[in-house]
Enzyme design. Sequence first.
Site, short mmCIF file in Angstrom:
data_model
loop_
_atom_site.label_atom_id
_atom_site.label_comp_id
_atom_site.label_asym_id
_atom_site.label_seq_id
_atom_site.Cartn_x
_atom_site.Cartn_y
_atom_site.Cartn_z
N ASP A 94 32.38 -80.11 51.06
CA ASP A 94 32.81 -80.77 52.29
C ASP A 94 31.67 -81.48 53.00
O ASP A 94 30.49 -81.29 52.67
CB ASP A 94 33.47 -79.74 53.23
N ASN A 119 37.66 -67.12 60.16
CA ASN A 119 39.13 -67.27 60.26
C ASN A 119 39.79 -67.41 58.89
O ASN A 119 40.95 -67.77 58.80
CB ASN A 119 39.48 -68.47 61.15
N HIS A 160 38.94 -69.55 56.50
CA HIS A 160 38.92 -70.87 55.86
C HIS A 160 38.07 -70.86 54.59
O HIS A 160 37.11 -70.10 54.48
CB HIS A 160 38.50 -71.98 56.83
N GLU A 183 41.34 -75.16 57.01
CA GLU A 183 41.55 -74.24 58.13
C GLU A 183 42.93 -73.56 58.00
O GLU A 183 43.78 -74.02 57.22
CB GLU A 183 41.46 -75.02 59.44
C1 F6R Z 1 30.56 -74.85 53.64
C2 F6R Z 1 31.93 -74.40 53.70
C3 F6R Z 1 32.39 -73.33 54.63
C4 F6R Z 1 31.45 -72.12 54.66
C5 F6R Z 1 31.97 -71.07 55.64
C6 F6R Z 1 31.01 -69.92 55.77
O1 F6R Z 1 30.38 -75.87 52.70
O2 F6R Z 1 32.73 -74.93 52.99
O3 F6R Z 1 33.69 -72.93 54.30
O4 F6R Z 1 31.36 -71.57 53.37
O5 F6R Z 1 32.19 -71.65 56.89
O6 F6R Z 1 29.82 -70.37 56.37
P1 F6R Z 1 28.53 -69.43 56.50
O7 F6R Z 1 27.99 -69.23 55.14
O8 F6R Z 1 27.57 -70.23 57.36
O9 F6R Z 1 28.99 -68.17 57.14
#
Ligand code: F6R
Length: 233
Positions: free
Chosen positions: A66, A132, A134, A139
């Site tokens: 992303d 959450n 995701h 989301e």
């Molecule tokens: C990042 C992504 C997100 C993260 C998630 C966890 O490319 O796709 O889904 O993997 O938000 O983020 P952290 O590792 O910062 O807790």
Amino acid sequence: MNGLKFIKVNNPDEGSENLFNIIKEALEKNELHVLGLATGGTMIPVYKKWVESDLDFSGVTTFNLDEYVGISDDNPNGYAYFMNEHLFSKKKFKKVNTLNGLAENLEEECQRFEDLLLANPLDIQILGVGENGHIAFNEPGTPFDSVTHVAKLTQSTLEVNSRFFKPGEKVPNTAMTMGIKSILRAKKIVLLAFGEKKRAALTKLSEGKVDSEWPITKLLEHDNVTIITDLAI
Ligand code: F6R
């Protein structure tokens, strides 16, 4: 019931070591040609290990999950920047693919990326998970048949991600992301989740019921998913 395998580790460092071994073995067996990558705090120790190792990625094409919309490659808040800083500037890859946050036509940019993914099927996709539930920027409520698309981020994700931004800097509320369907096409998925804040998402997963309010639960329908976590679930 499903292809889910949990690996319980003591801490993120041990988790990164586990993932390292999975990647190393796949490279040695010549089974890793296309690799899906994630950003975020979870991935920092992972990439550090790779950079410090003699892993040879020169035959590997990558796809990142992303990118924020409106953020250029040289903006430290962007995911392309993150990848350059932690991995791409330090290890040679065959080709790296990221979404262009400055694309004039976002729909076309998503289609370009999805077409590339279809032409280069993912051998392994690495994932983190949001508090959450995701995965990538899919989301809660994102249709399960989504492919790469423009996504609005939830208030909860904006708040959680603001920790990476300087005070006063606004977290973009729009991103482009691989869809849930794009992710589930990977042959193998490895998800890393460390710390109490990820407990709710992993608990939902372990309950074994697919629920669109918890995107992570769609992984229950994949036949080869490894969850590496320091949580006893
Ligand atoms: C990042 C992504 C997100 C993260 C998630 C966890 O490319 O796709 O889904 O993997 O938000 O983020 P952290 O590792 O910062 O807790």
